[in-house]
Enzyme design. Structure first.
Site, PDB file in Angstrom:
ATOM      1  N   ARG A 294       0.809  -1.218   0.000  1.00  0.00           N
ATOM      2  CA  ARG A 294       0.000   0.000   0.000  1.00  0.00           C
ATOM      3  C   ARG A 294       0.844   1.271   0.000  1.00  0.00           C
ATOM      4  O   ARG A 294       0.339   2.355  -0.268  1.00  0.00           O
ATOM      5  CB  ARG A 294      -0.930   0.017   1.217  1.00  0.00           C
ATOM      6  CG  ARG A 294      -2.139  -0.892   1.077  1.00  0.00           C
ATOM      7  CD  ARG A 294      -3.223  -0.521   2.083  1.00  0.00           C
ATOM      8  NE  ARG A 294      -4.428  -1.299   1.850  1.00  0.00           N
ATOM      9  CZ  ARG A 294      -4.763  -2.388   2.534  1.00  0.00           C
ATOM     10  NH1 ARG A 294      -3.964  -2.811   3.499  1.00  0.00           N
ATOM     11  NH2 ARG A 294      -5.881  -3.032   2.275  1.00  0.00           N
ATOM     12  N   PHE A 424      -8.412   2.646  -5.517  1.00  0.00           N
ATOM     13  CA  PHE A 424      -7.408   1.584  -5.676  1.00  0.00           C
ATOM     14  C   PHE A 424      -7.021   0.954  -4.340  1.00  0.00           C
ATOM     15  O   PHE A 424      -6.871   1.646  -3.338  1.00  0.00           O
ATOM     16  CB  PHE A 424      -6.119   2.202  -6.242  1.00  0.00           C
ATOM     17  CG  PHE A 424      -5.909   1.985  -7.725  1.00  0.00           C
ATOM     18  CD1 PHE A 424      -6.698   1.130  -8.468  1.00  0.00           C
ATOM     19  CD2 PHE A 424      -4.878   2.644  -8.377  1.00  0.00           C
ATOM     20  CE1 PHE A 424      -6.482   0.941  -9.827  1.00  0.00           C
ATOM     21  CE2 PHE A 424      -4.655   2.469  -9.734  1.00  0.00           C
ATOM     22  CZ  PHE A 424      -5.458   1.608 -10.459  1.00  0.00           C
ATOM     23  N   GLU A 425      -6.811  -0.355  -4.330  1.00  0.00           N
ATOM     24  CA  GLU A 425      -6.209  -1.080  -3.197  1.00  0.00           C
ATOM     25  C   GLU A 425      -6.894  -0.769  -1.867  1.00  0.00           C
ATOM     26  O   GLU A 425      -6.251  -0.626  -0.829  1.00  0.00           O
ATOM     27  CB  GLU A 425      -4.712  -0.785  -3.116  1.00  0.00           C
ATOM     28  CG  GLU A 425      -3.945  -1.276  -4.342  1.00  0.00           C
ATOM     29  CD  GLU A 425      -2.461  -0.990  -4.270  1.00  0.00           C
ATOM     30  OE1 GLU A 425      -1.961  -0.694  -3.173  1.00  0.00           O
ATOM     31  OE2 GLU A 425      -1.799  -1.047  -5.309  1.00  0.00           O
ATOM     32  N   GLY A 426      -8.213  -0.664  -1.925  1.00  0.00           N
ATOM     33  CA  GLY A 426      -8.986  -0.367  -0.721  1.00  0.00           C
ATOM     34  C   GLY A 426      -9.483   1.060  -0.749  1.00  0.00           C
ATOM     35  O   GLY A 426      -8.705   2.002  -0.597  1.00  0.00           O
TER      36      GLY A 426
END
Length: 641
Positions: A294, A424-426
């Protein structure tokens, strides 16, 4: 036409159980952010600021110099934006430079850069083209290399890492047309075929790099059967395997060069030795990979902030209104101050978190999540302020500016490109819940059984005894602390008062969390707006801490220390205003009213408000059909030489 997809139904409790089983349960290493949410300001965990070794610096700086030259001579960001594609020769050049293997160990042909220098490389290349930054990040941060590094067998590493370091692009495939942040409903299956293989069927959506990938990490559900534990499982899959079809390359409001698509699996046979970890460990592998993965998105937000500051400074000095540069008008000057101070803080957060990841002394799962949350939100605000500072020129495209003889500044593109980082990504909303869950972990560990409706009276009694002991020790420590000692943290000079504020406020935050848990108990998880504010306060406190520690590092090394102190001071003062507003909104808000309005909207009571417009969208389904089966579409997968 195929029949509509039969959506996998799960209850809310089942979905929570799947998510809970995937998260890391233990805290074997200290965590600055975890302690912060508990009202314990552990400055010793981040100060003195950790530093990379001389050898790491030498190798990192040498690569950054080569990468900068490549960016300046081979990457045309406007061309990528215009044609919505990264030229093959650019990707080939990045391969030759070693950019695919920045985080891969040299023994496999990679560069072996630290997390700090990997992130700096992403910030640099992302400033030239955010689409290239996304390609490299998806390949190394969440693609095949990182899961293999942590969970793969030695045979898997020997087989795939040399390819991934030099020639092969990877992608991560989890999301499906009807499955986003709720993996319990995953529909893609991997059915055991004897003892030596699995057969994968399903459809994956938003497969970043999927259109050009050579290797895939695929999450699929293995049915439980004799000899098979089952559950969501991770596999390495060759992208050109029979039965794989990239059916569509998606187009977005930003990141127009992104090779993101829809991938269908039909009877795809995958050898059992390609399974990463045991059956049922797929989500845990994904979440663990993201602990450091992240950090790539906020790193590129740092690069965006640096560029925005440069453009704001140059433009606001040249552009005059009413007899003086617009920067001298307070309405514009406050925006420039925000961009400068926030960029300093974002870099402080990313560098600190990255160095802690490299040292591996601390558990940074919350720090990395806070960095992603804060970086993506603040990055968008920075881009929006830059567009406003540029005025009409900020809204105009770079090509249009150039066509009429002005400097081609892609401010509007920056705003469009950064917007996806909040998803994105959460998404921001999911990150709020994820961080909140970790922040209250200590409470749930001792008192969770009290509010669990499935626990027996005996279990609840035992939990009550544990909770009594824990809170008898913990609560008194939230009353006073170093933040109330006038001379505390004096080594930070003018910034000491901000650290005292962080210490006091962390205790206030912990008290507020405890009060809310006492008040709402089992209903706490439904108070998502409240939890979001709790997390946002923690993010600000983490950012203030990182900014002060970084400023002190720069002062002690005589590296723009005076200027760094000024930026840290400005950021902390701005942050404190946001914190006080968030505290006010913890208990004085419109959350209950908002829920009633939502009930009315969903019940159709306000449909009259929608009158007077036309709907330009078509009448297609809200969610595309993802029924397993053979593809009827052309395969748009392409291999970059």
């Amino acid at each position: 036409m195929s029949a509509p997809t039969q959506r996998h139904k799960v209850t809310e409790r089942e979905a929570r159980q799947v998510a809970e089983a995937a998260r890391e349960q233990d805290w074997r290493k200290p965590s600055f952010a975890k302690e912060l949410f508990l009202g314990r300001f552990r400055l010793d965990l981040i100060h003195p600021h950790p530093l990379p070794s001389d050898e790491d610096v030498r190798r990192g700086e040498a690569f950054l110099a080569k990468l900068r030259t490549f960016c300046e001579t081979h990457i045309d960001g406007r061309l990528i934006e215009r044609e919505a594609r990264i030229p093959d020769e650019v990707v080939t050049g990045l391969k030759e430079l070693g950019a695919l293997g920045m985080k891969i160990d040299p023994k496999y042909g990679g560069l072996g850069l630290t997390q700090v220098y990997y992130n700096r490389a992403l910030a640099l290349v992302g400033s030239a083209s955010p689409a290239i930054g996304a390609l490299l990040s998806a390949h190394q941060s969440i693609g095949v290399p990182q899961p293999l590094k942590i969970f793969g067998t030695q045979e898997q590493r020997d087989t795939y890492l040399p390819r991934l370091a030099t020639t092969d692009i990877s992608a991560f495939l989890l999301t499906e047309p009807d499955v986003g942040s709720d993996p319990a409903r995953l529909a893609t299956t991997a059915v055991p075929d004897g003892d030596d293989a699995y057969v994968i069927d399903g459809v994956k959506l938003w497969t970043t790099n999927g259109v050009v990938a050579d290797l895939l990490v695929v999450m699929a559900s293995v049915p439980a059967s004799q000899g098979h534990r089952g559950g969501i499982t991770a596999f390495v899959v060759e992208a050109d395997s029979p039965g794989i079809t990239v059916e569509h390359r998606n187009a977005f409001m930003g990141l127009r060069g992104l090779e993101n698509g829809v991938t269908r699996f039909h009877g795809v046979r995958v050898p059992a030795e390609n399974r990463i970890g045991p059956e049922g460990a797929g989500l845990k592998i994904a979440l663990t990979t993201l602990n450091t993965g992240r950090l790539s998105l906020p790193a590129m937000c740092v690069g965006a902030g640096k560029w925005a500051l440069k453009i704001a400074r140059e433009w606001a000095t040249v552009r005059e209104q009413w007899g003086k540069p617009v920067a001298r008008h307070e309405a514009v000057g406050t925006k420039i101050s925000f961009i400068a101070a926030t960029t300093f803080a974002l870099e402080a957060i990313v560098d600190l978190s990255s160095q802690m990841a490299d040292e591996d002394r601390n558990d940074i799962r919350i720090e990395a999540a806070l960095a992603k949350l804060y970086g993506s939100e603040m990055g968008c605000l920075i881009a929006d302020e830059l567009v406003q500072i540029r005025g009409g020129r900020g809204y105009e495209t770079a090509d249009s500016l150039a066509a009429r003889g002005e400097r081609a500044v892609p401010a509007e593109q920056l705003l469009r490109d950064l917007r996806i980082n909040r998803i994105f990504e959460g998404s921001t909303e999911i990150m709020h819940l994820l961080i909140a869950r970790e922040a209250v972990d200590a409470h749930l560990a001792v008192a969770g059984d009290i509010i669990d409706p499935e626990k027996s009276l005996g279990d609840k009694a035992k939990a009550g005894a544990r909770a009594g002991g824990f809170y008898a020790r913990w609560l008194p420590k939230l009353v006073t602390g170093q933040g109330q000692v006038p001379g505390a943290y004096r080594e930070f000079g003018a910034l000491a008062s901000h650290l005292r504020y962080v210490e006091r406020t962390s205790r206030k935050l912990a008290r507020s969390t405890f009060y809310a848990m006492s008040r709402w108990q089992g209903r706490m998880e439904l108070k998502q707006a409240f939890l979001g504010r709790i997390v946002d306060i923690g993010a600000e406190l983490f950012a203030m801490s990182a900014a002060c520690v970084r400023a002190e590092l720069l002062r002690s090394t005589d590296d723009h220390g005076k200027e760094a102190y000024a930026l840290a001071d400005a950021f902390c003062r701005q942050s404190r205003l946001r914190v006080e507003e968030l505290f006010g909104r913890l208990w004085s808000n419109t959350d209950d009213l908002d829920r009633r309005v939502v009930d009315g909207v969903l019940a159709g009571r306000y449909e009259w408000l929608e009158a007077g417009v036309v709907d330009p969208s078509d009448d297609g389904p809200w969610i595309a059909d993802a029924t397993p089966g053979a593809s009827t579409e052309e395969n748009v997968h392409r291999k970059i030489p």
